[in-house]
Design an enzyme around this catalytic site. Sequence first.
Site, PDB file in Angstrom:
ATOM      1  N   GLU A 112      13.279  10.790  -2.957  1.00 36.23           N
ATOM      2  CA  GLU A 112      14.043   9.411  -3.016  1.00 36.23           C
ATOM      3  C   GLU A 112      15.598   9.892  -2.715  1.00 36.23           C
ATOM      4  O   GLU A 112      16.050  10.837  -2.764  1.00 36.23           O
ATOM      5  CB  GLU A 112      13.972   9.064  -4.351  1.00 36.23           C
ATOM      6  CG  GLU A 112      12.367   8.616  -4.751  1.00 36.23           C
ATOM      7  CD  GLU A 112      11.865   7.677  -3.529  1.00 36.23           C
ATOM      8  OE1 GLU A 112      12.376   6.489  -3.680  1.00 36.23           O
ATOM      9  OE2 GLU A 112      10.713   7.825  -3.188  1.00 36.23           O
ATOM     10  N   GLY A 114      12.204  14.896   3.712  1.00 35.28           N
ATOM     11  CA  GLY A 114      12.269  13.619   3.682  1.00 35.28           C
ATOM     12  C   GLY A 114      11.101  12.823   2.444  1.00 35.28           C
ATOM     13  O   GLY A 114      11.085  11.948   2.382  1.00 35.28           O
ATOM     14  N   ASP A 144      10.156   7.900 -10.645  1.00 36.79           N
ATOM     15  CA  ASP A 144       9.232   7.093  -9.229  1.00 36.79           C
ATOM     16  C   ASP A 144       7.773   7.418 -10.015  1.00 36.79           C
ATOM     17  O   ASP A 144       7.116   6.417  -9.559  1.00 36.79           O
ATOM     18  CB  ASP A 144       9.399   8.422  -8.302  1.00 36.79           C
ATOM     19  CG  ASP A 144       8.365   8.045  -7.052  1.00 36.79           C
ATOM     20  OD1 ASP A 144       8.841   7.120  -6.244  1.00 36.79           O
ATOM     21  OD2 ASP A 144       7.398   8.705  -6.896  1.00 36.79           O
ATOM     22  N   GLU A 200       0.921  -1.077   0.078  1.00 40.07           N
ATOM     23  CA  GLU A 200      -0.041   0.022   0.179  1.00 40.07           C
ATOM     24  C   GLU A 200       0.792   1.279   0.092  1.00 40.07           C
ATOM     25  O   GLU A 200       0.439   2.184  -0.714  1.00 40.07           O
ATOM     26  CB  GLU A 200      -0.978  -0.033   0.999  1.00 40.07           C
ATOM     27  CG  GLU A 200      -1.871   1.284   1.392  1.00 40.07           C
ATOM     28  CD  GLU A 200      -2.657   1.281  -0.095  1.00 40.07           C
ATOM     29  OE1 GLU A 200      -2.236   2.311  -0.791  1.00 40.07           O
ATOM     30  OE2 GLU A 200      -3.699   0.519  -0.037  1.00 40.07           O
ATOM     31  N   ILE A 211      -2.274   7.481   1.236  1.00 40.93           N
ATOM     32  CA  ILE A 211      -3.630   7.335   0.599  1.00 40.93           C
ATOM     33  C   ILE A 211      -3.870   5.634   0.383  1.00 40.93           C
ATOM     34  O   ILE A 211      -3.267   5.121  -0.076  1.00 40.93           O
ATOM     35  CB  ILE A 211      -3.628   8.095  -0.797  1.00 40.93           C
ATOM     36  CG1 ILE A 211      -3.190   9.565  -0.440  1.00 40.93           C
ATOM     37  CG2 ILE A 211      -5.185   7.845  -1.333  1.00 40.93           C
ATOM     38  CD1 ILE A 211      -3.033  10.180  -1.819  1.00 40.93           C
ATOM     39  N   LYS A 267       5.177   4.043 -10.270  1.00 43.93           N
ATOM     40  CA  LYS A 267       3.571   4.004  -9.746  1.00 43.93           C
ATOM     41  C   LYS A 267       2.607   4.026 -10.795  1.00 43.93           C
ATOM     42  O   LYS A 267       1.683   3.278 -10.514  1.00 43.93           O
ATOM     43  CB  LYS A 267       3.334   5.509  -8.726  1.00 43.93           C
ATOM     44  CG  LYS A 267       4.449   5.383  -7.585  1.00 43.93           C
ATOM     45  CD  LYS A 267       4.253   6.791  -6.969  1.00 43.93           C
ATOM     46  CE  LYS A 267       5.324   6.924  -5.649  1.00 43.93           C
ATOM     47  NZ  LYS A 267       5.490   8.301  -5.395  1.00 43.93           N
ATOM     48  N   VAL A 291       2.391   3.275  -3.527  1.00 43.62           N
ATOM     49  CA  VAL A 291       1.863   4.351  -4.553  1.00 43.62           C
ATOM     50  C   VAL A 291       0.820   5.231  -3.474  1.00 43.62           C
ATOM     51  O   VAL A 291       0.301   4.825  -2.734  1.00 43.62           O
ATOM     52  CB  VAL A 291       0.852   3.665  -5.377  1.00 43.62           C
ATOM     53  CG1 VAL A 291       0.314   4.826  -6.236  1.00 43.62           C
ATOM     54  CG2 VAL A 291       1.837   2.542  -6.351  1.00 43.62           C
TER      55      VAL A 291
HETATM   56  N1  LIG Z   1      10.145   8.862   2.254  1.00 43.51           N
HETATM   57  C1  LIG Z   1       8.802   8.699   1.803  1.00 43.51           C
HETATM   58  O1  LIG Z   1       8.070   9.905   1.714  1.00 43.51           O
HETATM   59  C2  LIG Z   1       8.453   7.568   0.781  1.00 43.51           C
HETATM   60  C3  LIG Z   1       9.251   6.413   0.611  1.00 43.51           C
HETATM   61  N2  LIG Z   1       8.880   5.281   0.043  1.00 43.51           N
HETATM   62  C4  LIG Z   1       9.635   4.299  -0.044  1.00 43.51           C
HETATM   63  O2  LIG Z   1      10.133   3.968   1.089  1.00 43.51           O
HETATM   64  C5  LIG Z   1      11.366   3.234   0.906  1.00 43.51           C
HETATM   65  C6  LIG Z   1      12.346   4.025   2.154  1.00 43.51           C
HETATM   66  O3  LIG Z   1      12.236   5.499   1.933  1.00 43.51           O
HETATM   67  P1  LIG Z   1      13.190   6.369   3.058  1.00 43.51           P
HETATM   68  O4  LIG Z   1      12.714   5.962   4.506  1.00 43.51           O
HETATM   69  O5  LIG Z   1      12.593   7.590   2.329  1.00 43.51           O
HETATM   70  O6  LIG Z   1      14.404   6.130   2.778  1.00 43.51           O
HETATM   71  P2  LIG Z   1      15.890   6.285   3.792  1.00 43.51           P
HETATM   72  O7  LIG Z   1      17.073   6.589   2.806  1.00 43.51           O
HETATM   73  O8  LIG Z   1      15.367   7.662   4.682  1.00 43.51           O
HETATM   74  O9  LIG Z   1      16.065   5.171   4.502  1.00 43.51           O
HETATM   75  C7  LIG Z   1      16.622   4.030   4.117  1.00 43.51           C
HETATM   76  C8  LIG Z   1      16.995   3.226   5.295  1.00 43.51           C
HETATM   77  O10 LIG Z   1      17.372   1.946   4.650  1.00 43.51           O
HETATM   78  C9  LIG Z   1      18.614   1.274   5.282  1.00 43.51           C
HETATM   79  N3  LIG Z   1      19.353   0.717   4.139  1.00 43.51           N
HETATM   80  C10 LIG Z   1      19.765   1.151   2.993  1.00 43.51           C
HETATM   81  N4  LIG Z   1      20.510   0.299   2.235  1.00 43.51           N
HETATM   82  C11 LIG Z   1      20.662  -0.763   3.172  1.00 43.51           C
HETATM   83  C12 LIG Z   1      21.384  -1.821   2.990  1.00 43.51           C
HETATM   84  N5  LIG Z   1      21.843  -2.341   2.106  1.00 43.51           N
HETATM   85  N6  LIG Z   1      21.311  -2.700   4.126  1.00 43.51           N
HETATM   86  C13 LIG Z   1      20.948  -2.323   5.365  1.00 43.51           C
HETATM   87  N7  LIG Z   1      20.031  -1.176   5.335  1.00 43.51           N
HETATM   88  C14 LIG Z   1      19.971  -0.442   4.215  1.00 43.51           C
HETATM   89  C15 LIG Z   1      19.386   2.661   5.562  1.00 43.51           C
HETATM   90  O11 LIG Z   1      20.516   2.800   6.614  1.00 43.51           O
HETATM   91  P3  LIG Z   1      20.981   3.972   7.153  1.00 43.51           P
HETATM   92  O12 LIG Z   1      19.960   4.634   8.096  1.00 43.51           O
HETATM   93  O13 LIG Z   1      22.189   3.216   8.047  1.00 43.51           O
HETATM   94  O14 LIG Z   1      21.396   4.479   5.951  1.00 43.51           O
HETATM   95  C16 LIG Z   1      18.192   3.634   5.950  1.00 43.51           C
HETATM   96  O15 LIG Z   1      18.030   3.211   7.353  1.00 43.51           O
HETATM   97  C17 LIG Z   1      11.909   3.517  -0.368  1.00 43.51           C
HETATM   98  O16 LIG Z   1      11.878   2.501  -0.965  1.00 43.51           O
HETATM   99  C18 LIG Z   1      11.060   4.493  -0.989  1.00 43.51           C
HETATM  100  O17 LIG Z   1      10.692   4.780  -2.359  1.00 43.51           O
HETATM  101  C19 LIG Z   1       7.519   5.188  -0.063  1.00 43.51           C
HETATM  102  C20 LIG Z   1       6.769   6.300   0.111  1.00 43.51           C
HETATM  103  C21 LIG Z   1       6.957   7.456   0.562  1.00 43.51           C
HETATM  104  N1  LIG Z   2       9.636  10.200  -3.518  1.00 48.34           N
HETATM  105  C1  LIG Z   2       8.515   9.710  -3.405  1.00 48.34           C
HETATM  106  C2  LIG Z   2       8.059   9.318  -2.060  1.00 48.34           C
HETATM  107  C3  LIG Z   2       6.873   8.549  -1.781  1.00 48.34           C
HETATM  108  O1  LIG Z   2       6.507   7.647  -2.797  1.00 48.34           O
HETATM  109  C4  LIG Z   2       7.488  11.168  -3.596  1.00 48.34           C
HETATM  110  O2  LIG Z   2       7.722  12.406  -3.503  1.00 48.34           O
HETATM  111  O3  LIG Z   2       6.462  10.794  -3.688  1.00 48.34           O
HETATM  112 NA    NA Z   3      -0.954   4.079  -0.843  1.00 47.88          NA
END
Ligand SMILES: NC(=O)C1=CN([C@@H]2O[C@H](COP(=O)(O)OP(=O)(O)OC[C@H]3O[C@@H](n4cnc5c(N)ncnc54)[C@H](OP(=O)(O)O)[C@@H]3O)[C@@H](O)[C@H]2O)C=CC1
Ligand SMILES: N[C@@H](CC=O)C(=O)O
Ligand code: NA
Length: 442
Positions: free
Chosen positions: A191, A188, A202, A130, A137, A206, A133
């Site tokens: 990407e 935050g 991205d 969920e 929502i 989606k 995308v």
């Molecule tokens: N941010 C957003 O608003 C949204 C994000 N997403 C998706 O969610 C996912 C995460 O996004 P987001 O939280 O923003 O990303 P971040 O870059 O903030 O966090 C990524 C996390 O994963 C860890 N990590 C990365 N690579 C490795 C690895 N090889 N081994 C172990 N740990 C690893 C990092 O560790 P460390 O902290 O040590 O660097 C970090 O804690 C992505 O797929 C993104 O597309 C989806 C919807 C919205």
């Molecule tokens: N980078 C993405 C995060 C959520 O999917 C966005 O800006 O929409």
């Molecule tokens: Na959603």
Amino acid sequence: MIEYRNVRVALLGGGTVGAQVARLLLEHQEEFASRVGASLELTGIAVRNLDSPRSADLPKELFTTDAESLILGADIVIEVMGGLEPARSYILQAINSGADVVTANKALLATHGTELFEAAERVGAQLYFEAAVAGAIPIIRPLRESLAGDRVKRIMGIVNGTTNYILDKMDVEGSTFDDALAVATELGYAEADPTADVDAFDAAQKASILASLAFHTTIPLESVHREGIREISGKTVELAKKAGYVVKLLAVCERLTDPATGEEGVSARVYPALISREHPLAAVHKANNAVFVEAEAAGSLMFYGAGAGGPETASAILGDLVSAARRHVIGGPGLGASTHANLPVLPISAITTRYHVTLSVFDRPGVLASVAEEFAKHGVSVELVEQGTFGSEAVSGEAAPTATLVIGTHAALESDLAATVSALAQLDAVSSVVSVLRVEGA
Ligand SMILES: NC(=O)C1=CN([C@@H]2O[C@H](COP(=O)(O)OP(=O)(O)OC[C@H]3O[C@@H](n4cnc5c(N)ncnc54)[C@H](OP(=O)(O)O)[C@@H]3O)[C@@H](O)[C@H]2O)C=CC1
Ligand SMILES: N[C@@H](CC=O)C(=O)O
Ligand code: NA
């Protein structure tokens, strides 16, 4: 006191989303237990660097760099690391060891989704997504479940928070592109590599996921037409504003009749487009998303809310976690993939929409007639012509006066419009084609 059994939850990633998932899971443990009928035990958080700063105050002992060992003991694995590898291998490991998986990783699903869903189906595991995308929502569940008895005709929406944030800041506050992107990254939304947002990778991922679900087929990522927002200048936003429009990065997925064969196909595309300021999508500000779904029986539905952000995305992850955990407690087969339809994906040249073509023309008699003639010759009907700002351009060392001409068309076939624009660029009267923008929404 009720004694609950334990469901072991492993979290891969402790960044913007992961840290908020962990915080909410720990803060609301009791509520989750009563909702699920089992305690959700967070067994660990796999990260890359144990010393990275976290957006929540979380117990140090939960963090590990050994994702594989964490996955081994889990009933449910939440993947919020992002990227293709090692996320793909970890998810396959989780599935093959009998765990259900919750992921927010649209890049991975749009690239390796078929492999992951097949692996899950083979062992009877579930893959929930969920959060992948439109952030918070609910849109995946409505498409997979609520609308499973209907026939979706069209989806149009804003599915990327970062680009909406940038375009909105440019429109409302006159911010520069770079300043707005820096704030979106800071908050935050972006990407890990913001190119994914800005160049619409991205949004295309989606669109591929939404179109596949909506049309019960597989829409490969490579067949999603993609144009990002890099070319959208402050001037373009300003001109749009003056004309009563706002520029939005849109994803459009629709059933279409192939103009070449008369057969039914689908189109999936993402591009910046003009939307009338009266349209509900024009009121989608900041990092919010909105998705319109048009279905045969249901009519038009609109889904609106936060498309990005840590706690917002965590909400969608936790909803999936509750579903997955309930399945562990109660059992049941879960949802299978629904990809029985085999519809061809049509090229961008097959779509029909309206356009705004902005030209810089030499300000001399007969220009308008020669421009109008090219539209007529290619079967594109003109709805409006507006003359904008005047300037000058050096021609053979002499300053020649120029004027900006904006031509709005009625709905036209993209291939006809493209041929018109190529012909316009060759006219002596045309100094340059400044921009070609599609106009979406009634
Ligand atoms: N941010 C957003 O608003 C949204 C994000 N997403 C998706 O969610 C996912 C995460 O996004 P987001 O939280 O923003 O990303 P971040 O870059 O903030 O966090 C990524 C996390 O994963 C860890 N990590 C990365 N690579 C490795 C690895 N090889 N081994 C172990 N740990 C690893 C990092 O560790 P460390 O902290 O040590 O660097 C970090 O804690 C992505 O797929 C993104 O597309 C989806 C919807 C919205
Ligand atoms: N980078 C993405 C995060 C959520 O999917 C966005 O800006 O929409
Ligand atoms: Na959603």
